[in-house]
Design an enzyme around this catalytic site. Structure first.
Site, PDB file in Angstrom:
ATOM      1  N   GLY A   9       0.793  -1.228   0.000  1.00 31.05           N
ATOM      2  CA  GLY A   9       0.000   0.000   0.000  1.00 31.05           C
ATOM      3  C   GLY A   9       0.825   1.278   0.000  1.00 31.05           C
ATOM      4  N   VAL A  10       2.150   1.161   0.171  1.00 30.49           N
ATOM      5  CA  VAL A  10       3.011   2.357   0.166  1.00 30.49           C
ATOM      6  C   VAL A  10       3.085   2.930  -1.253  1.00 30.49           C
ATOM      7  CG1 VAL A  10       5.434   3.086   0.391  1.00 30.49           C
ATOM      8  CG2 VAL A  10       4.369   1.717   2.195  1.00 30.49           C
ATOM      9  N   MET A  12       4.924   5.136  -4.173  1.00 32.37           N
ATOM     10  CA  MET A  12       6.289   5.479  -4.589  1.00 32.37           C
ATOM     11  C   MET A  12       6.215   6.233  -5.916  1.00 32.37           C
ATOM     12  SD  MET A  12       9.566   2.975  -5.188  1.00 32.37           S
ATOM     13  CE  MET A  12       9.049   1.948  -6.519  1.00 32.37           C
ATOM     14  N   PRO A  13       6.953   7.349  -6.057  1.00 27.37           N
ATOM     15  CA  PRO A  13       6.959   8.047  -7.352  1.00 27.37           C
ATOM     16  C   PRO A  13       7.469   7.119  -8.462  1.00 27.37           C
ATOM     17  CG  PRO A  13       8.020   9.389  -5.656  1.00 27.37           C
ATOM     18  CD  PRO A  13       7.809   8.015  -5.065  1.00 27.37           C
ATOM     19  N   LEU A  15       9.056   8.032 -11.017  1.00 28.35           N
ATOM     20  CA  LEU A  15      10.313   8.556 -11.554  1.00 28.35           C
ATOM     21  C   LEU A  15      11.098   9.196 -10.414  1.00 28.35           C
ATOM     22  CD1 LEU A  15      11.882   9.001 -14.196  1.00 28.35           C
ATOM     23  CD2 LEU A  15      10.582  11.083 -14.535  1.00 28.35           C
ATOM     24  N   GLY A  16      12.380   8.817 -10.317  1.00 24.58           N
ATOM     25  CA  GLY A  16      13.216   9.352  -9.248  1.00 24.58           C
ATOM     26  C   GLY A  16      14.610   9.667  -9.754  1.00 24.58           C
ATOM     27  N   GLY A  18      18.764   8.807  -9.361  1.00 24.29           N
ATOM     28  CA  GLY A  18      19.789   7.874  -8.893  1.00 24.29           C
ATOM     29  C   GLY A  18      21.132   8.565  -8.753  1.00 24.29           C
ATOM     30  N   TYR A  48      27.683   3.087  -2.714  1.00 18.86           N
ATOM     31  CA  TYR A  48      27.979   4.281  -3.523  1.00 18.86           C
ATOM     32  C   TYR A  48      28.832   5.287  -2.735  1.00 18.86           C
ATOM     33  CZ  TYR A  48      23.938   2.653  -6.322  1.00 18.86           C
ATOM     34  OH  TYR A  48      23.051   1.924  -7.056  1.00 18.86           O
ATOM     35  N   HIS A 107      21.146  -5.357  -2.037  1.00 14.59           N
ATOM     36  CA  HIS A 107      21.760  -4.869  -3.271  1.00 14.59           C
ATOM     37  C   HIS A 107      22.093  -5.986  -4.269  1.00 14.59           C
ATOM     38  CE1 HIS A 107      24.330  -1.215  -4.710  1.00 14.59           C
ATOM     39  NE2 HIS A 107      23.877  -1.893  -5.735  1.00 14.59           N
TER      40      HIS A 107
HETATM   41  P1  NAP Z   1      21.744   5.749 -16.355  1.00 17.49           P
HETATM   42  O1  NAP Z   1      20.767   6.546 -15.576  1.00 17.49           O
HETATM   43  O2  NAP Z   1      21.291   4.722 -17.328  1.00 17.49           O
HETATM   44  O3  NAP Z   1      22.704   6.720 -17.185  1.00 17.49           O
HETATM   45  C1  NAP Z   1      23.396   7.780 -16.619  1.00 17.49           C
HETATM   46  C2  NAP Z   1      24.222   8.413 -17.740  1.00 17.49           C
HETATM   47  O4  NAP Z   1      23.359   9.083 -18.665  1.00 17.49           O
HETATM   48  C3  NAP Z   1      25.188   9.439 -17.227  1.00 17.49           C
HETATM   49  O5  NAP Z   1      26.367   9.314 -18.002  1.00 17.49           O
HETATM   50  C4  NAP Z   1      24.508  10.774 -17.530  1.00 17.49           C
HETATM   51  O6  NAP Z   1      25.477  11.769 -17.748  1.00 17.49           O
HETATM   52  C5  NAP Z   1      23.748  10.445 -18.790  1.00 17.49           C
HETATM   53  N1  NAP Z   1      22.510  11.218 -18.961  1.00 17.49           N
HETATM   54  C6  NAP Z   1      21.549  11.423 -18.028  1.00 17.49           C
HETATM   55  N2  NAP Z   1      20.530  12.138 -18.546  1.00 17.49           N
HETATM   56  C7  NAP Z   1      20.851  12.387 -19.823  1.00 17.49           C
HETATM   57  C8  NAP Z   1      20.199  13.089 -20.871  1.00 17.49           C
HETATM   58  N3  NAP Z   1      18.990  13.646 -20.687  1.00 17.49           N
HETATM   59  N4  NAP Z   1      20.803  13.175 -22.079  1.00 17.49           N
HETATM   60  C9  NAP Z   1      22.035  12.606 -22.267  1.00 17.49           C
HETATM   61  N5  NAP Z   1      22.705  11.931 -21.318  1.00 17.49           N
HETATM   62  C10 NAP Z   1      22.109  11.825 -20.104  1.00 17.49           C
HETATM   63  O7  NAP Z   1      22.810   5.023 -15.395  1.00 17.49           O
HETATM   64  P2  NAP Z   1      22.922   4.613 -13.870  1.00 17.49           P
HETATM   65  O8  NAP Z   1      23.295   5.805 -13.075  1.00 17.49           O
HETATM   66  O9  NAP Z   1      23.825   3.446 -13.813  1.00 17.49           O
HETATM   67  O10 NAP Z   1      21.485   4.117 -13.432  1.00 17.49           O
HETATM   68  C11 NAP Z   1      20.530   4.930 -12.786  1.00 17.49           C
HETATM   69  C12 NAP Z   1      20.479   4.652 -11.280  1.00 17.49           C
HETATM   70  O11 NAP Z   1      20.151   3.277 -11.042  1.00 17.49           O
HETATM   71  C13 NAP Z   1      21.814   4.804 -10.556  1.00 17.49           C
HETATM   72  O12 NAP Z   1      22.188   6.147 -10.367  1.00 17.49           O
HETATM   73  C14 NAP Z   1      21.565   4.045  -9.284  1.00 17.49           C
HETATM   74  O13 NAP Z   1      20.809   4.834  -8.376  1.00 17.49           O
HETATM   75  C15 NAP Z   1      20.754   2.866  -9.811  1.00 17.49           C
HETATM   76  N6  NAP Z   1      21.607   1.677 -10.090  1.00 17.49           N
HETATM   77  C16 NAP Z   1      21.410   0.553  -9.340  1.00 17.49           C
HETATM   78  C17 NAP Z   1      22.152  -0.591  -9.558  1.00 17.49           C
HETATM   79  C18 NAP Z   1      21.909  -1.811  -8.722  1.00 17.49           C
HETATM   80  O14 NAP Z   1      22.712  -2.749  -8.759  1.00 17.49           O
HETATM   81  N7  NAP Z   1      20.823  -1.864  -7.985  1.00 17.49           N
HETATM   82  C19 NAP Z   1      23.142  -0.606 -10.563  1.00 17.49           C
HETATM   83  C20 NAP Z   1      23.343   0.545 -11.314  1.00 17.49           C
HETATM   84  C21 NAP Z   1      22.553   1.668 -11.073  1.00 17.49           C
HETATM   85  P3  NAP Z   1      25.529  13.123 -16.873  1.00 17.49           P
HETATM   86  O15 NAP Z   1      25.499  12.743 -15.424  1.00 17.49           O
HETATM   87  O16 NAP Z   1      26.799  13.763 -17.310  1.00 17.49           O
HETATM   88  O17 NAP Z   1      24.314  13.924 -17.281  1.00 17.49           O
END
Ligand code: NAP
Length: 283
Positions: A9-10, A12-13, A15-16, A18, A48, A107
């Site tokens: 029931g929580v 969550m947006p 879009l967020g 990272g 991180y 994770h």
């Molecule tokens: P992502 O969001 O797929 O891509 C980020 C890349 O895209 C960065 O290089 C960013 O560059 C660029 N970017 C962002 N917006 C853009 C736009 N509008 N136009 C052009 N380039 C753009 O990669 P991610 O950070 O790996 O994934 C998102 C989040 O998922 C992470 O931050 C993290 O919170 C989470 N995550 C979780 C796991 C897990 O194992 N659970 C693994 C990986 C990631 P700039 O910053 O220079 O704009």
């Protein structure tokens, strides 16, 4: 901002924001700008190493706590994991400067998974976290966890982007009440995502960028997205995806981009399991 409702029931947006790979010294500024842009879901992790900076940005933002949805993640714990998990949770909470979390994710599907999950269930039952979930669980591991525990994960955060779409996994998760959340929604730009001709063409038809088409495609599939950017103009661009809709034909053509495998690594690859397990981070 549209919300999704988790299995308990929580809300969550959908879009967020990272913060993976944002260096600690840049994270406070990035999160401050993201909150000013309108993001309310923040996704960090103990691994991180920027939880403290996220916490400072939250405190200085003036955004009421109840408007925020804060996620962090538990790094792999050895058996018996119960006490380690509780300690890691308290460490994350202290670093963030919060008295509760909105979502705590395991994770990796590694280490003492069941001990970790039992401890997470206890934290959930004690009201320290509003929802608990997992990340990087393939369907077999996820179903086993669901069937052998009392609390079903609210979320499974997995690599999901146009080249690895996870539609079958999403359907299975839906059957079990587990919400799919995309990580790497832009594939971190791999496979030339930002210049992909099809995504460009679809964007041109709507006056939108490839990034916006990608996020619209994810959210239109009811996949929660958490794009990362350190640039304010991109933060705003990535939020501006709710004033257009992709047609059925456009959704079908994006479906053809699916290559069906990771662009990063496979969590079932023994070498990767060993590598991840070698990186202990228990504080
Ligand atoms: P992502 O969001 O797929 O891509 C980020 C890349 O895209 C960065 O290089 C960013 O560059 C660029 N970017 C962002 N917006 C853009 C736009 N509008 N136009 C052009 N380039 C753009 O990669 P991610 O950070 O790996 O994934 C998102 C989040 O998922 C992470 O931050 C993290 O919170 C989470 N995550 C979780 C796991 C897990 O194992 N659970 C693994 C990986 C990631 P700039 O910053 O220079 O704009």
């Amino acid at each position: 901002m549209r919300n999704v409702t988790l299995n308990n029931g929580v809300e969550m947006p959908i879009l967020g924001f990272g913060v993976y790979q944002i260096p600690a010294e840049q994270t406070e500024r990035a999160v401050t700008e993201a909150l000013a842009a309108g993001y309310r879901l923040l996704d960090t992790a103990a691994s991180y190493q920027n939880e403290e900076a996220v916490g400072r940005a939250i405190r200085n933002s003036g955004v009421p706590r109840e408007e925020l949805f804060v996620t962090t993640k538990l790094w792999i714990q050895d058996a018996p994991a119960e006490r380690n998990t509780e300690r890691a949770f308290e460490t994350s909470l202290n670093k963030l400067g919060l008295d509760h979390l909105d979502l705590y994710l395991m994770h990796q599907p590694l280490g003492d998974v069941y001990g970790q999950w039992r401890a997470m269930q206890d934290l959930y039952r004690a009201g320290r976290v509003k929802a608990i979930g997992v990340a990087n669980f393939h369907p077999d591991r996820l179903v086993d966890l669901v069937l052998n525990n009392e609390v079903t994960p609210a979320v499974n955060q997995i690599e999901t982007h146009p080249f690895f779409q996870r539609t079958g996994d999403q359907e299975l998760m839906r059957e079990h009440g587990v919400r799919i959340q995309s990580w790497g929604g832009f594939a971190e730009g791999r496979n030339d995502l930002f210049t992909n001709p099809l995504l460009r063409e679809i964007g041109a038809a709507h006056g939108k960028s490839v990034a916006q088409v990608t996020l619209r495609w994810l959210t239109q599939r009811d996949v929660v997205a958490i794009p990362k950017s350190v640039r304010p103009e991109r933060m705003a661009e990535n939020l501006d995806v709710f004033d257009f809709e992709l047609t059925d034909d456009e959704m079908a053509s994006i479906a053809t981009l699916d290559a069906g495998s990771s662009l990063f690594f496979d969590h079932r690859d023994p070498e990767m399991v060993a590598w991840l397990s070698g990186r202990r981070l228990d504080s």
